[in-house]
Design a protein around this motif. Structure first.
Motif, PDB file in Angstrom:
ATOM      1  N   PHE A  68       2.573  19.516 -14.453  1.00 37.44           N
ATOM      2  CA  PHE A  68       1.586  18.961 -13.524  1.00 37.44           C
ATOM      3  C   PHE A  68       0.938  17.706 -14.104  1.00 37.44           C
ATOM      4  O   PHE A  68       0.851  16.671 -13.437  1.00 37.44           O
ATOM      5  CB  PHE A  68       0.519  20.014 -13.214  1.00 37.44           C
ATOM      6  N   ILE A  69       0.485  17.777 -15.368  1.00 35.67           N
ATOM      7  CA  ILE A  69      -0.210  16.644 -15.987  1.00 35.67           C
ATOM      8  C   ILE A  69       0.716  15.441 -16.110  1.00 35.67           C
ATOM      9  O   ILE A  69       0.344  14.304 -15.783  1.00 35.67           O
ATOM     10  CB  ILE A  69      -0.762  17.043 -17.374  1.00 35.67           C
TER      11      ILE A  69
ATOM     12  N   VAL B 218       0.828  -1.214   0.000  1.00 37.79           N
ATOM     13  CA  VAL B 218       0.000   0.000   0.000  1.00 37.79           C
ATOM     14  C   VAL B 218       0.858   1.258   0.000  1.00 37.79           C
ATOM     15  O   VAL B 218       0.333   2.364   0.095  1.00 37.79           O
ATOM     16  CB  VAL B 218      -0.949   0.023   1.228  1.00 37.79           C
ATOM     17  N   ALA B 219       2.177   1.092  -0.122  1.00 39.01           N
ATOM     18  CA  ALA B 219       3.060   2.269  -0.124  1.00 39.01           C
ATOM     19  C   ALA B 219       2.730   3.210  -1.277  1.00 39.01           C
ATOM     20  O   ALA B 219       2.843   4.423  -1.159  1.00 39.01           O
ATOM     21  CB  ALA B 219       4.526   1.824  -0.209  1.00 39.01           C
ATOM     22  N   GLY B 220       2.317   2.652  -2.427  1.00 38.42           N
ATOM     23  CA  GLY B 220       1.965   3.480  -3.583  1.00 38.42           C
ATOM     24  C   GLY B 220       0.785   4.386  -3.299  1.00 38.42           C
ATOM     25  O   GLY B 220       0.773   5.558  -3.692  1.00 38.42           O
ATOM     26  N   ILE B 221      -0.220   3.849  -2.597  1.00 39.22           N
ATOM     27  CA  ILE B 221      -1.396   4.646  -2.250  1.00 39.22           C
ATOM     28  C   ILE B 221      -1.017   5.748  -1.276  1.00 39.22           C
ATOM     29  O   ILE B 221      -1.444   6.907  -1.415  1.00 39.22           O
ATOM     30  CB  ILE B 221      -2.490   3.737  -1.656  1.00 39.22           C
ATOM     31  N   ILE B 222      -0.206   5.411  -0.269  1.00 40.39           N
ATOM     32  CA  ILE B 222       0.250   6.420   0.695  1.00 40.39           C
ATOM     33  C   ILE B 222       1.064   7.501  -0.016  1.00 40.39           C
ATOM     34  O   ILE B 222       0.914   8.694   0.248  1.00 40.39           O
ATOM     35  CB  ILE B 222       1.090   5.765   1.814  1.00 40.39           C
ATOM     36  N   ASN B 223       1.912   7.074  -0.957  1.00 47.39           N
ATOM     37  CA  ASN B 223       2.720   8.022  -1.721  1.00 47.39           C
ATOM     38  C   ASN B 223       1.838   8.980  -2.518  1.00 47.39           C
ATOM     39  O   ASN B 223       2.114  10.184  -2.599  1.00 47.39           O
ATOM     40  CB  ASN B 223       3.647   7.253  -2.667  1.00 47.39           C
ATOM     41  N   PHE B 224       0.754   8.455  -3.096  1.00 46.20           N
ATOM     42  CA  PHE B 224      -0.163   9.310  -3.863  1.00 46.20           C
ATOM     43  C   PHE B 224      -0.813  10.356  -2.958  1.00 46.20           C
ATOM     44  O   PHE B 224      -0.938  11.531  -3.331  1.00 46.20           O
ATOM     45  CB  PHE B 224      -1.242   8.457  -4.534  1.00 46.20           C
ATOM     46  N   LEU B 225      -1.221   9.943  -1.772  1.00 44.45           N
ATOM     47  CA  LEU B 225      -1.849  10.890  -0.819  1.00 44.45           C
ATOM     48  C   LEU B 225      -0.860  11.977  -0.393  1.00 44.45           C
ATOM     49  O   LEU B 225      -1.224  13.145  -0.268  1.00 44.45           O
ATOM     50  CB  LEU B 225      -2.360  10.122   0.407  1.00 44.45           C
ATOM     51  N   ILE B 226       0.414  11.591  -0.196  1.00 47.86           N
ATOM     52  CA  ILE B 226       1.449  12.562   0.164  1.00 47.86           C
ATOM     53  C   ILE B 226       1.627  13.594  -0.948  1.00 47.86           C
ATOM     54  O   ILE B 226       1.891  14.774  -0.697  1.00 47.86           O
ATOM     55  CB  ILE B 226       2.788  11.847   0.451  1.00 47.86           C
ATOM     56  N   ASN B 227       1.457  13.142  -2.191  1.00 49.24           N
ATOM     57  CA  ASN B 227       1.702  14.003  -3.346  1.00 49.24           C
ATOM     58  C   ASN B 227       0.576  14.989  -3.645  1.00 49.24           C
ATOM     59  O   ASN B 227       0.781  15.928  -4.426  1.00 49.24           O
ATOM     60  CB  ASN B 227       1.958  13.150  -4.591  1.00 49.24           C
TER      61      ASN B 227
ATOM     62  N   LEU C  70       1.396  18.559  -3.162  1.00 45.37           N
ATOM     63  CA  LEU C  70       2.476  18.908  -4.091  1.00 45.37           C
ATOM     64  C   LEU C  70       1.955  19.049  -5.516  1.00 45.37           C
ATOM     65  O   LEU C  70       2.461  19.864  -6.296  1.00 45.37           O
ATOM     66  CB  LEU C  70       3.581  17.851  -4.033  1.00 45.37           C
ATOM     67  N   PHE C  71       0.919  18.265  -5.881  1.00 45.05           N
ATOM     68  CA  PHE C  71       0.285  18.433  -7.186  1.00 45.05           C
ATOM     69  C   PHE C  71      -0.310  19.831  -7.319  1.00 45.05           C
ATOM     70  O   PHE C  71      -0.202  20.474  -8.366  1.00 45.05           O
ATOM     71  CB  PHE C  71      -0.834  17.398  -7.380  1.00 45.05           C
ATOM     72  N   ILE C  72      -0.950  20.275  -6.254  1.00 42.70           N
ATOM     73  CA  ILE C  72      -1.549  21.621  -6.262  1.00 42.70           C
ATOM     74  C   ILE C  72      -0.463  22.676  -6.463  1.00 42.70           C
ATOM     75  O   ILE C  72      -0.626  23.631  -7.232  1.00 42.70           O
ATOM     76  CB  ILE C  72      -2.324  21.860  -4.947  1.00 42.70           C
TER      77      ILE C  72
ATOM     78  N   ILE D 141       9.029  17.513  -7.269  1.00 37.39           N
ATOM     79  CA  ILE D 141       8.147  18.678  -7.411  1.00 37.39           C
ATOM     80  C   ILE D 141       8.639  19.812  -6.532  1.00 37.39           C
ATOM     81  O   ILE D 141       8.772  20.958  -6.977  1.00 37.39           O
ATOM     82  CB  ILE D 141       6.694  18.322  -7.030  1.00 37.39           C
ATOM     83  N   LEU D 142       8.915  19.493  -5.266  1.00 38.35           N
ATOM     84  CA  LEU D 142       9.369  20.519  -4.326  1.00 38.35           C
ATOM     85  C   LEU D 142      10.702  21.105  -4.764  1.00 38.35           C
ATOM     86  O   LEU D 142      10.932  22.314  -4.668  1.00 38.35           O
ATOM     87  CB  LEU D 142       9.490  19.904  -2.928  1.00 38.35           C
ATOM     88  N   GLY D 143      11.597  20.257  -5.281  1.00 44.30           N
ATOM     89  CA  GLY D 143      12.905  20.720  -5.728  1.00 44.30           C
ATOM     90  C   GLY D 143      12.795  21.658  -6.917  1.00 44.30           C
ATOM     91  O   GLY D 143      13.471  22.690  -6.979  1.00 44.30           O
ATOM     92  N   VAL D 144      11.949  21.314  -7.904  1.00 44.68           N
ATOM     93  CA  VAL D 144      11.756  22.171  -9.075  1.00 44.68           C
ATOM     94  C   VAL D 144      11.162  23.505  -8.657  1.00 44.68           C
ATOM     95  O   VAL D 144      11.567  24.577  -9.129  1.00 44.68           O
ATOM     96  CB  VAL D 144      10.839  21.477 -10.112  1.00 44.68           C
ATOM     97  N   TYR D 145      10.187  23.471  -7.736  1.00 43.63           N
ATOM     98  CA  TYR D 145       9.554  24.705  -7.254  1.00 43.63           C
ATOM     99  C   TYR D 145      10.575  25.622  -6.581  1.00 43.63           C
ATOM    100  O   TYR D 145      10.641  26.822  -6.874  1.00 43.63           O
ATOM    101  CB  TYR D 145       8.435  24.347  -6.275  1.00 43.63           C
TER     102      TYR D 145
END
Length: 288
Positions: free
Chosen positions: A87-88, A62-71, A74-76, A145-149
């Protein structure tokens, strides 16, 4: 037609990159009880800590699902502050990762018994996947994402520097919560992966292009089709004494084929000089 097909393939490659990264982690790293860096590393630690409270089918991660929630936050950030295309493509990559992490079955016994060999192979496959996504203008989410920002906000920051800081915290937690060997092998995997990424992701290697042409429209074509600035001055050939335009622009390495095509389409007789690894300061846009 070829340009549209190329752009379409960018989105396909972003998805392929996400699947390759997830496959490398599920098939080689998780069976060894090791951890990745970045956002997925945080997700793996959280998954391990809550696994005693939540019943999860054996072999399912379930690490993938947790990773998606963390992101999600960052998507916003990516949508509002970086670019819609970034973003897309990043969203597609993380969705591909999430699905792959959930569906790719984790072997009960490691495919490769040697831990170091597993780290190196997983690093090569995972690094190729992430590099694939970065070359197509996306990212693997999380720290990227955070690094690019932050890199766009300040020249003192970069994706690499931020990754080092965050990964140092992740692997310190691994050493404290689990054991030192787990942390060390996880570091080896992550280091091998990012070294592989560097071989495939070369957009941020700065290049200087100097062009000698008799067509004054070349500079306009470069600016309109790449969005890069061009400086030019008038010169003359020493042998023929014919007037020529000398153009100079700074691009990244991934843009070199595009720029060459633009120049030679406008002037097949143009003379082009490309220099690699230039240090640039000032108003130069960093692009993935």
């Amino acid at each position: 037609m070829k340009l549209k097909q190329f752009k379409y393939m960018d989105y396909v490659n972003v998805v392929i990159g996400g699947v390759l990264f997830a496959a490398a982690v599920n098939l080689f790293i998780v069976p060894m009880n090791l951890f990745s860096g970045g956002g997925i590393g945080v997700a793996q630690i959280l998954r391990t800590l809550i696994s005693g409270w939540i019943s999860v089918p054996k072999g399912l991660d379930v690490a993938g699902i947790i990773n998606f929630l963390i992101n999600i936050p960052l998507f916003i950030m990516a949508y509002r502050s970086i670019s819609r295309k970034f973003f897309i493509k990043t969203l597609l990559n993380v969705i591909a990762q999430t699905v792959a992490f959930t569906l790719i079955w984790i072997p009960e016994t490691p495919i490769i018994d040697d831990v170091l060999a597993a780290c190196l192979i997983a690093g090569l496959i995972g690094g190729f996947g992430i590099g694939f996504a970065l070359r197509c203008g996306g990212s693997g989410g999380g720290v990227d994402i955070l690094g690019v920002y932050m890199a766009k906000k300040s020249e003192r920051f970069s994706v690499g520097k931020l990754s080092i800081v965050i990964n140092a915290c992740i692997f310190t937690c691994c050493a404290i919560l689990f054991d030192l060997a787990t942390a060390i092998y996880s570091i080896i995997f992550t280091a091998c992966m990012y070294l592989t990424v560097d071989k495939f992701h070369y957009q941020n290697i700065n290049m200087t292009a100097m062009v000698f042409t008799r067509n004054p429209q070349v500079k306009n074509s470069i600016m309109e089709e790449t969005g890069r600035g061009v400086t030019y001055w008038k010169g003359a050939g020493a042998y023929t004494d014919n007037e020529t335009f000398v153009l100079m622009t700074v691009i990244n390495k991934y843009e070199v084929p595009q720029v060459k095509k633009i120049i030679l389409s406008a002037d097949p007789q143009a003379f082009i000089i490309i220099n690699e690894g230039m240090s640039v300061s000032g108003n130069f846009e960093k692009r993935l």
